[in-house]
Write a protein that holds these residues in place. Sequence first.
Motif, short mmCIF file in Angstrom:
data_model
loop_
_atom_site.label_atom_id
_atom_site.label_comp_id
_atom_site.label_asym_id
_atom_site.label_seq_id
_atom_site.Cartn_x
_atom_site.Cartn_y
_atom_site.Cartn_z
N PRO A 20 0.79 -1.23 0.00
CA PRO A 20 0.00 0.00 0.00
C PRO A 20 0.83 1.28 0.00
O PRO A 20 0.31 2.35 -0.30
CB PRO A 20 -0.82 -0.12 1.29
CG PRO A 20 0.01 -0.98 2.18
CD PRO A 20 0.69 -1.95 1.26
N TYR A 21 2.11 1.20 0.30
CA TYR A 21 2.95 2.40 0.43
C TYR A 21 3.79 2.64 -0.82
O TYR A 21 3.78 3.72 -1.38
CB TYR A 21 3.81 2.31 1.68
CG TYR A 21 2.95 1.97 2.88
CD1 TYR A 21 2.04 2.90 3.39
CD2 TYR A 21 2.98 0.70 3.44
CE1 TYR A 21 1.20 2.58 4.45
CE2 TYR A 21 2.14 0.37 4.50
CZ TYR A 21 1.26 1.31 4.99
OH TYR A 21 0.42 0.99 6.02
N PHE A 38 9.83 -22.62 -3.95
CA PHE A 38 9.12 -21.85 -2.94
C PHE A 38 9.05 -20.41 -3.44
O PHE A 38 10.02 -19.89 -3.99
CB PHE A 38 9.85 -21.90 -1.60
CG PHE A 38 9.83 -23.26 -0.98
CD1 PHE A 38 8.80 -23.63 -0.12
CD2 PHE A 38 10.82 -24.18 -1.28
CE1 PHE A 38 8.77 -24.91 0.43
CE2 PHE A 38 10.80 -25.45 -0.73
CZ PHE A 38 9.78 -25.82 0.13
N THR A 39 7.89 -19.78 -3.23
CA THR A 39 7.73 -18.40 -3.68
C THR A 39 7.47 -17.48 -2.51
O THR A 39 7.09 -17.92 -1.42
CB THR A 39 6.56 -18.29 -4.68
OG1 THR A 39 5.35 -18.70 -4.05
CG2 THR A 39 6.82 -19.12 -5.93
N GLY A 40 7.67 -16.20 -2.76
CA GLY A 40 7.39 -15.18 -1.76
C GLY A 40 7.09 -13.87 -2.45
O GLY A 40 7.46 -13.66 -3.60
N CYS A 41 6.42 -13.00 -1.72
CA CYS A 41 6.13 -11.65 -2.22
C CYS A 41 6.47 -10.65 -1.13
O CYS A 41 6.59 -11.01 0.04
CB CYS A 41 4.67 -11.54 -2.61
SG CYS A 41 3.51 -11.82 -1.26
N ASN A 42 6.61 -9.39 -1.52
CA ASN A 42 6.89 -8.38 -0.51
C ASN A 42 5.61 -8.05 0.26
O ASN A 42 4.51 -8.05 -0.28
CB ASN A 42 7.57 -7.14 -1.10
CG ASN A 42 6.84 -6.49 -2.25
OD1 ASN A 42 6.15 -7.14 -3.03
ND2 ASN A 42 7.02 -5.19 -2.39
N ILE A 43 5.80 -7.79 1.55
CA ILE A 43 4.70 -7.48 2.45
C ILE A 43 5.12 -6.24 3.23
O ILE A 43 5.98 -6.30 4.11
CB ILE A 43 4.43 -8.66 3.42
CG1 ILE A 43 4.17 -9.94 2.62
CG2 ILE A 43 3.27 -8.32 4.35
CD1 ILE A 43 4.21 -11.21 3.47
N GLU A 44 4.51 -5.11 2.87
CA GLU A 44 4.88 -3.84 3.51
C GLU A 44 4.11 -3.63 4.81
O GLU A 44 3.02 -4.18 5.01
CB GLU A 44 4.61 -2.68 2.55
CG GLU A 44 5.50 -2.71 1.34
CD GLU A 44 5.24 -1.59 0.37
OE1 GLU A 44 6.06 -1.42 -0.53
OE2 GLU A 44 4.20 -0.88 0.48
N TYR A 48 8.18 0.81 8.23
CA TYR A 48 8.92 0.22 7.11
C TYR A 48 9.92 -0.85 7.52
O TYR A 48 10.15 -1.80 6.79
CB TYR A 48 9.63 1.30 6.30
CG TYR A 48 8.68 2.20 5.56
CD1 TYR A 48 7.67 1.69 4.74
CD2 TYR A 48 8.78 3.58 5.67
CE1 TYR A 48 6.80 2.51 4.06
CE2 TYR A 48 7.91 4.42 4.99
CZ TYR A 48 6.92 3.88 4.19
OH TYR A 48 6.07 4.70 3.53
N SER A 49 10.51 -0.72 8.69
CA SER A 49 11.52 -1.70 9.10
C SER A 49 10.92 -3.08 9.35
O SER A 49 11.64 -4.07 9.39
CB SER A 49 12.29 -1.22 10.34
OG SER A 49 11.42 -1.14 11.45
#
Length: 130
Positions: A20-21, A38-44, A48-49
């Motif tokens: 969302p950012y 194995f897969t992954g996605c970014n999770i904001e 931010y840290s």
Amino acid sequence: MKTEDLVQAAREAHAHAHVPYSEYRVGAAIETVDGTVFTGCNIENANYSNSLHAEEVAVSQAIATGHREFSRLAVSSDRRDGVTPCGMCRQTLAEFCEEAFPIVCDRGDDWTEYTLGELLPDTITQHHLE
């Protein structure tokens, strides 16, 4: 698995990103030496840290199921801009992978392949801590 299939898995993973950012979706697909992916996605996160990077999510899922040996990684963004893993993700990969570990970066119609050693020369390893 063919390279294009690994890139496609990374593309499919970024569809699940929570961004969302930045509104910058990233997906990663890591292949183990036995061929499991194995897969992954970014999770904001608003802090931010506390955000998670796609590569770390993919590696974490593999580690959580007992995998420790990897053959290659593909990373893709929704912009198909050739995104590479950030420094923190490179260091995470270096914990489990050799300098020759291939990293495939999606450019849309094609991809660029780097080795981990090219992206992170003279990395910190466990040998530095002995």
